[in-house]
Design a protein around this motif. Structure first.
Motif, PDB file in Angstrom:
ATOM      1  N   THR A  74      12.497   0.100  -3.240  1.00 21.00           N
ATOM      2  CA  THR A  74      12.572  -1.126  -2.448  1.00 21.00           C
ATOM      3  C   THR A  74      11.919  -0.952  -1.088  1.00 21.00           C
ATOM      4  O   THR A  74      11.121  -1.782  -0.643  1.00 21.00           O
ATOM      5  CB  THR A  74      14.044  -1.557  -2.263  1.00 21.00           C
ATOM      6  N   THR A  78       8.259  -2.658  -0.386  1.00 24.84           N
ATOM      7  CA  THR A  78       8.297  -3.686   0.652  1.00 24.84           C
ATOM      8  C   THR A  78       7.376  -3.317   1.810  1.00 24.84           C
ATOM      9  O   THR A  78       6.633  -4.159   2.331  1.00 24.84           O
ATOM     10  CB  THR A  78       9.741  -3.877   1.172  1.00 24.84           C
ATOM     11  N   GLY A  79       7.405  -2.051   2.204  1.00 23.51           N
ATOM     12  CA  GLY A  79       6.521  -1.604   3.282  1.00 23.51           C
ATOM     13  C   GLY A  79       5.054  -1.754   2.918  1.00 23.51           C
ATOM     14  O   GLY A  79       4.236  -2.221   3.719  1.00 23.51           O
ATOM     15  N   LEU A  81       3.785  -3.826   0.724  1.00 22.62           N
ATOM     16  CA  LEU A  81       3.461  -5.240   0.627  1.00 22.62           C
ATOM     17  C   LEU A  81       3.187  -5.844   1.999  1.00 22.62           C
ATOM     18  O   LEU A  81       2.160  -6.506   2.204  1.00 22.62           O
ATOM     19  CB  LEU A  81       4.609  -5.987  -0.058  1.00 22.62           C
ATOM     20  N   VAL A  82       4.078  -5.600   2.945  1.00 20.27           N
ATOM     21  CA  VAL A  82       3.916  -6.164   4.298  1.00 20.27           C
ATOM     22  C   VAL A  82       2.665  -5.602   4.962  1.00 20.27           C
ATOM     23  O   VAL A  82       1.859  -6.339   5.546  1.00 20.27           O
ATOM     24  CB  VAL A  82       5.167  -5.878   5.148  1.00 20.27           C
ATOM     25  N   TRP A  83       2.482  -4.286   4.852  1.00 16.26           N
ATOM     26  CA  TRP A  83       1.315  -3.660   5.470  1.00 16.26           C
ATOM     27  C   TRP A  83       0.012  -4.145   4.833  1.00 16.26           C
ATOM     28  O   TRP A  83      -0.954  -4.469   5.521  1.00 16.26           O
ATOM     29  CB  TRP A  83       1.430  -2.141   5.336  1.00 16.26           C
ATOM     30  N   LEU A  85      -0.590  -6.987   3.130  1.00 18.39           N
ATOM     31  CA  LEU A  85      -0.857  -8.390   3.451  1.00 18.39           C
ATOM     32  C   LEU A  85      -1.331  -8.555   4.889  1.00 18.39           C
ATOM     33  O   LEU A  85      -2.209  -9.369   5.178  1.00 18.39           O
ATOM     34  CB  LEU A  85       0.402  -9.227   3.206  1.00 18.39           C
ATOM     35  N   THR A  86      -0.761  -7.783   5.792  1.00 19.47           N
ATOM     36  CA  THR A  86      -1.188  -7.850   7.195  1.00 19.47           C
ATOM     37  C   THR A  86      -2.617  -7.371   7.351  1.00 19.47           C
ATOM     38  O   THR A  86      -3.419  -7.982   8.071  1.00 19.47           O
ATOM     39  CB  THR A  86      -0.248  -6.994   8.072  1.00 19.47           C
ATOM     40  N   ALA A  89      -5.101  -9.964   5.722  1.00 19.32           N
ATOM     41  CA  ALA A  89      -4.877 -11.388   6.004  1.00 19.32           C
ATOM     42  C   ALA A  89      -6.157 -12.111   6.401  1.00 19.32           C
ATOM     43  O   ALA A  89      -6.343 -13.286   6.083  1.00 19.32           O
ATOM     44  CB  ALA A  89      -3.828 -11.534   7.108  1.00 19.32           C
TER      45      ALA A  89
END
Length: 314
Positions: A74, A78-79, A81-83, A85-86, A89
């Protein structure tokens, strides 16, 4: 046959612009994390199989399962995914002011390329070949005429789907001159694997000269020329357009500058007299299922005349 495409195979991890560099960074991070997770799984398997009884008991305990099987994935996923997408972007953001506009339409199985002015008006049309200026962002408007396709030139940007009834946007940029191979990255039918293109990056002055010549009134063939007469008589003008002539077809690629294209059949073979003759005469044996019927009924003299005419379209 796809090796005939200039810039093929695409160098997926060799970015040549600011919109492809983040994709490479994310790719290497995923490769690294995948290798690390694989190593952990193999170590856990070895421990569960041959490890000391004490460690094997701990590995099978509820605490270890919650930590390694739930909490760790998890946090890591999650890390990432966020990294990711950032970092990527900017690929989905509108291009900066001054970006060149191009509409690319996926068809079965080729790419229609339309150069637009700042207001979205059509300037010129090409097929399976996109020319761009070096160092300038190019805003692509991606559409589909039939099924879902996907536009991907790995060295210039990420990939983006081309969906019927919808316009998706993608920005590409090349920081040096060159030829960069691209493909359809979404399975779209029988000849999906034979659907490629090439992006040609030129210095701004060279690109402007090319575009000015391309949008200038096309030079007509000699009135009554045998090649054009045979072209029309064979029904080619029903599907193909040639600027400056009575050929106004829209089903197939615009042939105004077909003789200058590097490849034929959406990147599957080099463009020369032999391949052009073979494509016109029997395209179905080269690219099965494409929407151009074979013209094996043409007499050799007719086929030669049509090919010779097409070779003058520059």
């Amino acid at each position: 046959m796809m090796e005939a495409l200039l810039g093929w195979p695409p160098a997926v991890l060799d970015p040549m612009g600011p919109y492809s560099s983040p994709v490479r960074t994310v790719a290497w991070a995923l490769f690294g994390m995948g290798a690390l997770i694989t190593a952990l799984v193999v170590a856990a398997l070895a421990l569960a199989w041959k490890g000391p009884p004490r460690w094997r008991a701990r590995l099978g305990g509820e605490k270890a399962i919650m930590l390694l099987g739930v909490a760790l994935p998890t946090v890591v996923l999650t890390g990432l995914l966020v990294w990711g997408l950032t970092l990527t972007a900017r690929l989905d953001r509108p291009a900066a002011d001054g970006a060149m506009r191009v509409r690319v339409i996926g068809e079965m199985w080729w790419f229609r390329v339309q150069y637009l002015d700042g207001d979205g008006r059509l300037l010129a049309e090409d097929a399976n070949e996109l020319r761009i200026p070096v160092g300038r962002p190019v805003a692509l408007e991606l559409e589909s005429a039939d099924v879902i396709h996907s536009f991907w030139v790995p060295q210039l940007s990420g990939k983006k789907d081309m969906v019927p009834g919808r316009t998706n946007r993608l920005t590409i940029q090349a920081d040096r001159p060159g030829q960069f191979g691209g493909v359809c990255a979404e399975y779209c039918g029988r000849s999906h694997a034979l659907m490629g293109m090439v992006v040609i990056a030129q210095h701004q002055p060279s690109f402007e000269r090319w575009l000015a010549a391309r949008i200038a009134p096309a030079r007509r063939s000699a009135p009554g020329g045998e090649g054009f007469t045979q072209f029309v008589a064979a029904g080619c003008a029903a599907c193909h357009a040639i600027d400056g002539t009575s050929a106004k077809g829209r089903a197939g690629p615009n042939l105004t500058n077909v003789a200058t294209r590097r490849t034929l059949g959406a990147g599957i073979m080099p463009n020369n007299r032999g391949t052009l003759t073979g494509w016109v005469g029997d395209s179905q044996s080269i690219k099965p299922g494409n929407r151009m019927p074979s013209y094996d009924r043409l007499e050799p003299a007719q086929l030669k005349a049509i090919t010779a005419y097409l070779e003058t379209l520059k």
